[in-house]
Design a protein around this motif. Structure first.
Motif, PDB file in Angstrom:
ATOM      1  N   PHE A  36      -3.512   8.070  -1.909  1.00 30.46           N
ATOM      2  CA  PHE A  36      -4.107   7.819  -0.507  1.00 30.46           C
ATOM      3  C   PHE A  36      -4.326   9.165   0.177  1.00 30.46           C
ATOM      4  O   PHE A  36      -5.383   9.229   0.861  1.00 30.46           O
ATOM      5  CB  PHE A  36      -3.001   6.974   0.214  1.00 30.46           C
ATOM      6  N   THR A  37      -3.502  10.150  -0.042  1.00 27.49           N
ATOM      7  CA  THR A  37      -3.713  11.348   0.676  1.00 27.49           C
ATOM      8  C   THR A  37      -4.952  12.018   0.264  1.00 27.49           C
ATOM      9  O   THR A  37      -5.772  12.490   0.942  1.00 27.49           O
ATOM     10  CB  THR A  37      -2.571  12.093   0.531  1.00 27.49           C
ATOM     11  N   ARG A  38      -5.082  12.173  -0.995  1.00 31.99           N
ATOM     12  CA  ARG A  38      -6.367  12.649  -1.637  1.00 31.99           C
ATOM     13  C   ARG A  38      -7.701  11.904  -1.064  1.00 31.99           C
ATOM     14  O   ARG A  38      -8.610  12.402  -1.096  1.00 31.99           O
ATOM     15  CB  ARG A  38      -6.339  12.924  -2.987  1.00 31.99           C
ATOM     16  N   TYR A  39      -7.389  10.228  -1.185  1.00 31.70           N
ATOM     17  CA  TYR A  39      -8.503   9.868  -0.912  1.00 31.70           C
ATOM     18  C   TYR A  39      -9.183  10.135   0.632  1.00 31.70           C
ATOM     19  O   TYR A  39     -10.387  10.249   0.725  1.00 31.70           O
ATOM     20  CB  TYR A  39      -8.225   8.300  -1.111  1.00 31.70           C
ATOM     21  N   TRP A  40      -8.057  10.412   1.528  1.00 33.88           N
ATOM     22  CA  TRP A  40      -8.562  10.709   3.097  1.00 33.88           C
ATOM     23  C   TRP A  40      -9.151  11.929   2.776  1.00 33.88           C
ATOM     24  O   TRP A  40      -9.962  12.483   3.686  1.00 33.88           O
ATOM     25  CB  TRP A  40      -7.307  10.405   3.743  1.00 33.88           C
ATOM     26  N   SER A  41      -8.555  13.098   1.983  1.00 36.17           N
ATOM     27  CA  SER A  41      -9.023  14.509   2.367  1.00 36.17           C
ATOM     28  C   SER A  41     -10.183  14.675   1.545  1.00 36.17           C
ATOM     29  O   SER A  41     -10.585  14.339   0.715  1.00 36.17           O
ATOM     30  CB  SER A  41      -7.756  15.554   1.743  1.00 36.17           C
ATOM     31  N   LEU A  48       4.889  15.397   0.362  1.00 43.16           N
ATOM     32  CA  LEU A  48       4.432  14.327  -0.427  1.00 43.16           C
ATOM     33  C   LEU A  48       5.782  14.230  -1.527  1.00 43.16           C
ATOM     34  O   LEU A  48       6.164  13.263  -1.884  1.00 43.16           O
ATOM     35  CB  LEU A  48       3.098  14.334  -1.082  1.00 43.16           C
ATOM     36  N   LEU A  89       1.408   7.742  -2.917  1.00 43.67           N
ATOM     37  CA  LEU A  89       1.390   8.916  -1.886  1.00 43.67           C
ATOM     38  C   LEU A  89       0.308   9.827  -1.935  1.00 43.67           C
ATOM     39  O   LEU A  89      -0.533  10.377  -1.078  1.00 43.67           O
ATOM     40  CB  LEU A  89       2.809   9.674  -1.726  1.00 43.67           C
ATOM     41  N   PHE A  90       0.327  10.559  -3.207  1.00 46.32           N
ATOM     42  CA  PHE A  90      -0.797  11.412  -3.507  1.00 46.32           C
ATOM     43  C   PHE A  90      -2.234  10.796  -3.458  1.00 46.32           C
ATOM     44  O   PHE A  90      -2.941  11.700  -2.944  1.00 46.32           O
ATOM     45  CB  PHE A  90      -0.357  12.060  -4.845  1.00 46.32           C
ATOM     46  N   VAL A 148       1.265  20.196   2.266  1.00 51.02           N
ATOM     47  CA  VAL A 148       1.066  18.965   2.560  1.00 51.02           C
ATOM     48  C   VAL A 148       1.836  18.178   1.101  1.00 51.02           C
ATOM     49  O   VAL A 148       2.414  17.345   1.121  1.00 51.02           O
ATOM     50  CB  VAL A 148      -0.320  18.469   2.437  1.00 51.02           C
ATOM     51  N   LYS A 149       1.392  18.994  -0.053  1.00 52.34           N
ATOM     52  CA  LYS A 149       1.751  18.478  -1.343  1.00 52.34           C
ATOM     53  C   LYS A 149       3.581  18.296  -1.539  1.00 52.34           C
ATOM     54  O   LYS A 149       4.054  17.531  -1.995  1.00 52.34           O
ATOM     55  CB  LYS A 149       1.194  19.131  -2.431  1.00 52.34           C
ATOM     56  N   PRO A 200      -5.682  18.682  -1.005  1.00 46.65           N
ATOM     57  CA  PRO A 200      -4.452  19.090   0.083  1.00 46.65           C
ATOM     58  C   PRO A 200      -3.794  20.256   0.017  1.00 46.65           C
ATOM     59  O   PRO A 200      -3.675  20.688  -1.275  1.00 46.65           O
ATOM     60  CB  PRO A 200      -3.700  17.825  -0.056  1.00 46.65           C
TER      61      PRO A 200
END
Length: 663
Positions: free
Chosen positions: A319-324, A336, A316-317, A332-333, A328
């Motif tokens: 993929f979110t960081r990869y996109w951001s 998550l 979860l963390f 958002v964290k 984040p």
């Protein structure tokens, strides 16, 4: 890299197998560990040492597994088949679910090189060797560890390797009664601890990822399961036991709140949380204050979900960081973190309980499902390797952009040489080239000097260049494997073969973070950056080293360049879509590098031995134009240039360096 996954072992009845009496305080201790690690990964400044949760879990696992095996051996019911069935029921179903759920997201989001690594990790996870993969991948030009969805499985691999070897060892020791188990645990564990302390500086990546340097933590837990240790603890008075349990819990808390990313763990430092865990396991009882706190039902509930929460939180963390583009925000964290526990509850209710506590699946069915998973995930890993990360998913333009993101060092095999160390082969090449081309230009430093070597090699027409640089190696904090002392010995007597030495290193190590400690990449991830001070001692150490080099050759210190500290994967995504956005560079970041540049320039201004060239002035970075364009990103990570960036910035750099470096 502080990233962890945990198999939290057994603490209660499992599918009719012989088990220990349930201890709710152990589940409470698991909750403390799991919350600490997840909040650490969320970037909470309060939980700077939260990564020690994995050390806590290693001790718990050693204790529970040894207790179960010894109990089965004493009753004559121990069976290797039953033991490994139990581990498979406990570990594999939720793990396979998380791996399968992560796959479509990875196929949609990750670029080919990262997808290739991800698919390879699925294969290595399925055979419990992912710690070896992540160890081999660790390095300064590898994707940030926080962007790897399956990195946390390294510790699961360590535990499974322990589970595979330890029962064999323990059964042999019990049957060979001449060997006292306590002394064996102590001797092997001490050797492992001493090895860990040594490798904490000599080879920190190997120290972090591999079983031999983690075994002592598991051995502490194993020692607690011995009858003599349990009897000694039982003889303590109630006040003594209560005090010991409370002291243990406070030791864990101290580690969580006072350790940080610069604390070398595993090493002697990790004795604080591991011995603290041992004290809690030995002395906490339902009657003690510590036992009652840890047996609090909400805490126990989180502990029951700990394995699933660990499995879910890292994808979860990541993929979110990869996109951001930037780190984040806290909101958002928080979402998550809650999502990690929500998914953990669902997987516990519908997956873990089904396989662990019912007779729906026979032993043969469990092993067949396990082997089927190995076959599928190893096949996916092979497909990722053969297709170079399924690069055909991208259109031609995006494929060309992605291909420029990674490239090897530009060593031409002749006289443009790059090396991380001065081996006999490198020195022979150097001397042969000197006989043909005369004096060499030497590019010296850390991983930023690797960027500089490539940039100079592509821009300068000089036929003889030696790049001597290695990630993680800087004169102010030398490591045994670094090249600086060897280079001083090398140039002594070769003065006529070296025309000039250009030095460059990462700038953030010459800064102090908001608490006055040596700078790290992590300090740029705060929502609002403090004003970073110059690390004057590190600057002085670099200057002293360059003075020693200047006794043999002309020295140019190319100052640090401005570092964007943004997610280069998100920049690459923007480049492939040709979407131009305003970059969220924090003003205090540029201000810090400007102050550092000015300080270094002033410190060597009247020094005839060292010529200082400001990279900030040469590059004259404009973040609205110098992050990426529709053909690619100029940065490979938070502070390194991509090959595309080396070609962009190379002419700017060499124009200013040519005169100082003798053309």
């Amino acid at each position: 890299p502080r990233n962890h996954a945990i198999d939290s072992g057994d603490n209660g009845a499992d599918a009719g197998l012989m088990t220990l009496a349930y201890r709710p305080e152990i589940d409470g201790l698991r909750a403390v560990a799991v919350v600490s690690v997840i909040l650490y990964h969320a970037g909470s400044p309060l939980f700077g040492g939260g990564y020690v949760g994995v050390d806590v879990f290693f001790v718990i696992s050693g204790y529970l597994i040894t207790s179960i095996i010894l109990a089965d051996l004493e009753s004559g019911t121990f069976s290797f088949a039953r033991f490994y069935e139990r581990r498979a029921r406990r570990i594999l179903p939720p793990l396979y679910v998380v791996m399968a759920a992560s796959l479509p997201v990875a196929l949609w989001l990750l670029f080919p090189a990262d997808l290739k690594s991800f698919l390879s990790s699925l294969g290595s996870i399925s055979v419990f060797s992912s710690n070896f993969q992540f160890w081999s991948e660790s390095g300064y030009f590898d994707v940030d560890v926080e962007l790897k969805p399956m990195l946390h499985t390294w510790s699961l691999a360590v535990e499974e390797q322990y589970y595979f070897l330890f029962p064999l060892f323990l059964v042999a020791m019990v049957r060979w009664k001449h060997w006292p188990l306590g002394w064996v645990f102590m001797c092997v564990g001490t050797a492992s601890l001493l090895l860990s302390q040594w490798l904490a500086t000599a080879a920190p990546a190997a120290n972090f990822f591999l079983l031999p340097t983690r075994f002592w933590e598991l051995a502490i837990g194993s020692g607690l399961a011995l009858e003599g240790v349990r009897n000694a603890a039982a003889r303590l008075s109630k006040p003594a036991r209560d005090g010991l349990a409370l002291a243990g819990l406070m030791a864990i808390a101290a580690s969580v709140f006072y350790f940080d990313s610069l604390t070398p763990v595993p090493s002697f430092h990790a004795l604080l949380p591991t011995l603290g865990t041992a004290a809690v396991l030995l002395a906490a009882t339902p009657e003690s204050m510590t036992g009652r706190v840890l047996a609090w039902r909400p805490l126990v509930g989180l502990g029951v979900l700990s394995y699933g929460a660990y499995l879910w939180h890292q994808p979860l963390f990541a993929f979110t960081r990869y996109w951001s583009l930037a780190e984040p925000p806290a909101a958002v964290k928080a979402v998550l973190v809650l999502a990690s526990f929500a998914l953990a509850y669902l997987s516990w209710r519908h997956v873990e309980r089904t396989f662990r506590f019912s007779n729906s699946f026979s032993r043969q069915a469990v092993f067949r499902l396990a082997l089927a998973g190995v076959f599928v995930f190893v096949a996916l890993a092979a497909a990722g390797r053969s297709s170079n990360g399924l690069v055909q998913r991208l259109d031609e333009r995006a494929r060309l952009i992605a291909d420029t993101f990674h490239s090897p060092m530009l060593d031409d095999g002749a006289c443009r040489i790059h090396a991380e160390a001065l081996s006999d082969v490198v020195m022979k090449r150097f001397d042969d080239c000197a006989s043909r081309h005369g004096a060499a230009l030497v590019v010296l430093g850390d991983s930023h000097a690797m960027n500089l070597f490539n940039a100079v090699t592509q821009t300068s027409k000089r036929p003889f260049i030696l790049g001597l640089s290695r990630g993680g190696c800087r004169p102010h904090t030398p490591l045994p494997e670094c090249h600086y002392d060897a280079f001083l010995a090398f140039i002594a007597g070769r003065e006529e073969k070296i025309s000039s030495v250009i030095f460059n290193q990462a700038g953030f190590y010459l800064l102090r973070d908001g608490k006055g400690r040596q700078g790290t990449r992590e300090m740029f991830k705060a929502a609002s950056l403090p004003v970073f001070d110059v690390h004057t001692e590190n600057v002085a150490r670099v200057r002293d080293y360059l003075h020693a080099v200047a006794r043999h050759a002309r020295v140019t210190w190319l100052g640090p360049w401005a570092e964007p500290h943004l997610n280069a994967r998100a920049l690459l995504r923007l480049a492939t879509s040709c979407e131009m956005v305003v970059p969220p560079i924090q003003p205090n970041s540029d201000t810090a590098f400007a102050r550092l540049d000015g300080f270094i320039g002033d410190s060597v201004r009247n020094d005839p031995a060292i010529a200082y060239v400001s990279a900030l002035k040469l590059l004259n970075v404009d973040w609205s134009r110098d992050l990426y364009d529709c053909n690619g990103t100029f940065w490979a990570d938070a502070d390194h240039m991509s090959p595309f960036g080396e070609r962009r910035f190379g002419p700017r750099i060499w124009t200013g360096l040519a005169t100082a470096a003798g053309g």
